[in-house]
Design an enzyme around this catalytic site. Structure first.
Site, mmCIF file in Angstrom:
data_model
loop_
_atom_site.group_PDB
_atom_site.id
_atom_site.type_symbol
_atom_site.label_atom_id
_atom_site.label_comp_id
_atom_site.label_asym_id
_atom_site.label_seq_id
_atom_site.Cartn_x
_atom_site.Cartn_y
_atom_site.Cartn_z
ATOM 1 N N ASP A 27 0.822 -1.221 0.000
ATOM 2 C CA ASP A 27 0.000 0.000 0.000
ATOM 3 C C ASP A 27 0.852 1.265 0.000
ATOM 4 O O ASP A 27 0.608 2.211 0.746
ATOM 5 C CB ASP A 27 -0.935 0.013 1.215
ATOM 6 C CG ASP A 27 -1.629 -1.306 1.446
ATOM 7 O OD1 ASP A 27 -1.989 -1.959 0.453
ATOM 8 O OD2 ASP A 27 -1.811 -1.693 2.604
ATOM 9 N N GLU B 173 -11.696 -1.308 -1.634
ATOM 10 C CA GLU B 173 -10.930 -0.641 -0.595
ATOM 11 C C GLU B 173 -10.054 0.431 -1.217
ATOM 12 O O GLU B 173 -10.100 0.690 -2.423
ATOM 13 C CB GLU B 173 -10.056 -1.656 0.139
ATOM 14 C CG GLU B 173 -9.025 -2.306 -0.771
ATOM 15 C CD GLU B 173 -8.076 -3.218 -0.030
ATOM 16 O OE1 GLU B 173 -8.383 -3.593 1.113
ATOM 17 O OE2 GLU B 173 -7.014 -3.554 -0.592
#
Length: 384
Positions: A69, A245
């Site tokens: 991420d 997400e």
């Protein structure tokens, strides 16, 4: 050659040039677009000199600083990167890592923005630190961290996993806690967006996508946190059904664009758009704009997507992206890249190879849509 034939041929080559030129232009950063950048020396290149930037994904090969991420922010002539430190899926991890680079290719550890070993056993955010981001807003750096408290009864810290807000005068810190948790239930993947009028918005995930206005100085949600999209809505294509997400918002010419990720078929990036920062949000593209697909990697989860072919890249995951300013003063996308070696997800031991590493690609705008070519794994050269 007859005049008519010459004109047709000339027009054809002019058209090819325009198409080619459009394809190669990454997005110029304008004052109206967000995210904001700090004292960039490169917002536009107008000196007439030709530069070249070469890179090869994954950018980072050092397993000691492996993360998921990845989020990059440019400050002056340096790039800073943070992300989800390993281990991600089980128990606590060492904290919020900050990397630094002078050229976007060679990276080293700058510091720990949050060092878990120095937190009190009673600290409510001493568990896992997922998907941190740093945003420059109103002259300060704002760090969002998604974490909770890992206990023997709750080894993954899911019961109280939430969003925590920190601020600092410098990108390297020190960061002080402003407030947290910011929402009343499980939320993750927080991001911030400052609109042209100065209002700031919080977007996050947690079994769907959420949005709210936020008062940064107080660290408080304004009004209610609204859940505006879930994975298995009837209006969603099946490649979104496994889960959504990782929101990230940009504004271009009065339209708001939200990047998000889905892990249904591998790890892919989708795009929503709206005329308002609070929606309604519609799919800007019926297909992912970026990502990788591997049937065997996702196994049963991938079945909800129906039939699909594996992508021809060598990756198991390329997702959870964020946008930053590249060496050419234009917009680029970052996320983690994981090589595919036949492994299932999640791995039995996430500390074994292959580990997630940083990958970057130029961001383009074509026919009213943001686009990210790739993912790439051979050497790429961008001229500007």
């Amino acid at each position: 050659m007859p005049v008519k034939g010459f004109l047709y041929k000339s027009a054809f080559f002019v058209l090819l040039f325009l198409i080619f030129n459009t394809t190669l232009k990454a997005q110029v950063v304008t004052d109206d677009e967000r995210p904001a950048f700090a004292d960039s020396p490169n917002k536009s290149v107008k000196n007439g000199n030709i530069h070249a930037f070469s890179f090869r994904n994954p950018i980072i090969q050092d397993t000691t600083i492996a993360m998921r991420d990845h989020f990059i922010i440019r400050v002056g002539n340096k790039w800073y990167c943070t992300g989800s430190s390993l281990p991600v899926w089980t128990g606590p991890n060492p904290g919020v890592r900050l990397l630094v680079s002078d050229d976007l290719v060679h990276w080293k550890q700058q510091s720990w923005l949050i060092d878990a070993s120095k937190l009190s056993p009673e600290c409510p955010y001493n568990g896992r630190f997922w998907a941190p981001e740093i945003h420059l807003i109103k002259g300060k750096f704002w760090l969002t961290v998604n974490s909770g408290k890992v206990t023997t009864q709750d080894p993954k810290g899911m019961a109280n996993h939430n969003i925590w807000l920190f601020s600092a005068d410098n990108v390297t810190g020190p960061y002080k806690l402003v407030n947290g948790p910011l929402t009343p239930q499980y939320n993750n993947d927080a991001t911030l967006f400052e609109d042209s009028d100065g209002q700031v918005y919080l977007y996050c995930s947690g079994n769907g996508l959420f949005q709210a206005k936020i008062d940064l100085e107080k660290g408080e949600i304004i009004g209610e946190l609204q859940k505006f999209r879930t994975a298995r809505e009837s209006i969603n294509p099946r490649w979104m059904w496994g889960g959504i997400e990782g929101p990230f918002v940009l504004k271009r010419e009065g339209i708001y664009y939200m990047f998000f990720s889905t892990w249904t078929r591998g790890y892919e990036v989708g795009l929503l758009k709206s005329k308002s920062p609070m929606g309604p949000w519609d799919l800007a593209s019926n297909e992912p704009i970026f990502g990788t697909r591997k049937k065997a990697y996702r196994g049963e989860v991938a079945r909800v997507a129906g039939g699909f072919e594996d992508s021809k890249d060598p990756y198991a995951e390329t997702g959870h992206n964020a946008i930053f300013e590249g060496p050419d003063g234009k917009l680029w996308s970052s996320c983690h890249y994981i090589f595919y070696k036949g492994q299932k997800f999640p791995g039995l031991n996430e500390m074994e190879e292959p580990k997630p590493q940083l990958g970057i690609e130029p961001l383009y705008f074509r026919n009213g849509l943001f686009a990210i070519d790739g993912p790439t794994w051979t050497e790429q050269t961008i001229k500007y």
